[in-house]
Design an enzyme around this catalytic site. Sequence first.
Site, PDB file in Angstrom:
ATOM      1  N   GLU A  50      -0.221 -18.011  -8.131  1.00 50.13           N
ATOM      2  CA  GLU A  50       0.866 -17.019  -8.835  1.00 50.13           C
ATOM      3  C   GLU A  50       2.427 -17.707  -8.880  1.00 50.13           C
ATOM      4  OE1 GLU A  50      -0.297 -13.057  -8.642  1.00 50.13           O
ATOM      5  OE2 GLU A  50      -2.526 -13.797  -9.605  1.00 50.13           O
ATOM      6  N   CYS A  55      -6.188  -6.512  -7.405  1.00 49.87           N
ATOM      7  CA  CYS A  55      -5.534  -6.016  -5.751  1.00 49.87           C
ATOM      8  C   CYS A  55      -5.532  -7.021  -4.727  1.00 49.87           C
ATOM      9  CB  CYS A  55      -6.652  -4.795  -5.494  1.00 49.87           C
ATOM     10  SG  CYS A  55      -8.053  -5.981  -5.112  1.00 49.87           S
ATOM     11  N   HIS A  56      -5.225  -8.227  -5.508  1.00 50.26           N
ATOM     12  CA  HIS A  56      -4.715  -9.225  -4.063  1.00 50.26           C
ATOM     13  C   HIS A  56      -2.906  -9.337  -4.411  1.00 50.26           C
ATOM     14  CE1 HIS A  56      -4.566 -11.457  -8.759  1.00 50.26           C
ATOM     15  NE2 HIS A  56      -3.601 -12.098  -7.809  1.00 50.26           N
ATOM     16  N   TYR A 111       0.367  -1.115  -0.331  1.00 49.51           N
ATOM     17  CA  TYR A 111       0.025  -0.081   0.358  1.00 49.51           C
ATOM     18  C   TYR A 111       0.923   1.142  -0.124  1.00 49.51           C
ATOM     19  CZ  TYR A 111      -3.694  -2.792   1.367  1.00 49.51           C
ATOM     20  OH  TYR A 111      -4.385  -4.674   1.329  1.00 49.51           O
ATOM     21  N   ASN A 142     -12.351  -1.656  -4.482  1.00 47.69           N
ATOM     22  CA  ASN A 142     -12.226  -2.549  -6.363  1.00 47.69           C
ATOM     23  C   ASN A 142     -13.301  -3.498  -6.640  1.00 47.69           C
ATOM     24  OD1 ASN A 142     -11.363  -3.197  -8.649  1.00 47.69           O
ATOM     25  ND2 ASN A 142      -9.769  -4.932  -8.269  1.00 47.69           N
TER      26      ASN A 142
END
Length: 109
Positions: free
Chosen positions: A83, A56-57, A26, A48
């Site tokens: 990921e 945003c994850h 952030y 979002n």
Amino acid sequence: MNNSQSFKQKCYALLKFIPEGKVTTYNEIARALHSKAWRAVGSAMASNKQLFTVPCHRVVRSDGAVGQYALGSGKKIALLLSEGVEISNGKINNLEKFMHRFSSRQVAS
């Protein structure tokens, strides 16, 4: 980045630069926007509505903690693990290894 965009829109535009397998904080988003408003970045992430196109994850706390997510922190962890981001006990392992920092080109987009 277009000056007529809202703060939220600017945050979302930056998120699209974070590649799969990387995260940012952030605070890093606030810094890229020449701001100290990291809490406002958190509010933007929380509101979002395009979770699958605006990733945003991939935004975590500065201490590496995964933090909250609209679909639950378990889902956020699952997405990040899928990921290739390494996580233990709700925190990114070796945050610096997975950290995405925004280039001046990305901020100016």
